[in-house]
Design a protein around this motif. Structure first.
Motif, PDB file in Angstrom:
ATOM      1  N   UNK A  30      36.228  41.441  34.047  1.00 50.86           N
ATOM      2  CA  UNK A  30      36.607  41.205  35.445  1.00 50.86           C
ATOM      3  C   UNK A  30      36.382  39.747  35.824  1.00 50.86           C
ATOM      4  N   UNK A  31      35.316  39.140  35.362  1.00 47.41           N
ATOM      5  CA  UNK A  31      35.062  37.727  35.641  1.00 47.41           C
ATOM      6  C   UNK A  31      36.126  36.841  34.995  1.00 47.41           C
ATOM      7  N   UNK A  32      36.545  37.174  33.782  1.00 47.21           N
ATOM      8  CA  UNK A  32      37.583  36.402  33.114  1.00 47.21           C
ATOM      9  C   UNK A  32      38.904  36.498  33.864  1.00 47.21           C
ATOM     10  N   UNK A  36      40.902  33.394  35.626  1.00 43.78           N
ATOM     11  CA  UNK A  36      42.299  33.094  35.286  1.00 43.78           C
ATOM     12  C   UNK A  36      43.172  33.101  36.537  1.00 43.78           C
ATOM     13  N   UNK A  37      42.925  34.027  37.444  1.00 46.69           N
ATOM     14  CA  UNK A  37      43.700  34.088  38.688  1.00 46.69           C
ATOM     15  C   UNK A  37      43.435  32.858  39.549  1.00 46.69           C
ATOM     16  N   UNK A  38      42.178  32.430  39.615  1.00 51.91           N
ATOM     17  CA  UNK A  38      41.853  31.224  40.383  1.00 51.91           C
ATOM     18  C   UNK A  38      42.533  29.991  39.792  1.00 51.91           C
ATOM     19  N   UNK A  41      46.202  30.029  40.600  1.00 49.19           N
ATOM     20  CA  UNK A  41      46.418  29.686  42.006  1.00 49.19           C
ATOM     21  C   UNK A  41      46.279  28.180  42.225  1.00 49.19           C
ATOM     22  N   UNK A  42      45.298  27.562  41.579  1.00 46.98           N
ATOM     23  CA  UNK A  42      45.129  26.110  41.685  1.00 46.98           C
ATOM     24  C   UNK A  42      46.341  25.377  41.118  1.00 46.98           C
ATOM     25  N   UNK A  43      46.848  25.852  39.993  1.00 46.68           N
ATOM     26  CA  UNK A  43      48.010  25.210  39.369  1.00 46.68           C
ATOM     27  C   UNK A  43      49.234  25.332  40.273  1.00 46.68           C
TER      28      UNK A  43
END
Length: 83
Positions: A30-32, A36-38, A41-43
């Motif tokens: 879940x942390x991974x 990856x989602x963060x 979103x930044x990209x």
């Protein structure tokens, strides 16, 4: 009777160990996924600047056409429309 109690105790202990390892592995997963989602979103935020165009894919026939020498251009007649 001792064997049944021993088997039940070993089964319970095994169940507790499996539950502990599954929780820890699922927590790491879940942390991974969150990381990856963060990052995605930044990209997306970085790539969406106002007024810029980004092309992800250019078909081959357009690439070949753009590589040729262009000696002028095609005149496009237009009419200005007033609101």
């Amino acid at each position: 009777m001792k064997y049944i109690i021993l088997i039940l105790c070993i089964g319970w202990l095994f169940g507790q160990l499996v539950r502990y390892f599954l929780r820890s592995k699922l927590g790491q997963f879940a942390q991974q996924v969150k990381a990856a989602a963060r990052e995605e979103e930044r990209a997306q935020r970085r790539s969406k600047d106002e007024g810029e165009i980004h092309v992800d894919y250019v078909p081959k026939h357009y690439q070949e056409r753009s590589n040729k020498d262009i000696r002028g251009g095609e005149y496009v007649d237009y009419e200005e429309v007033k609101d």
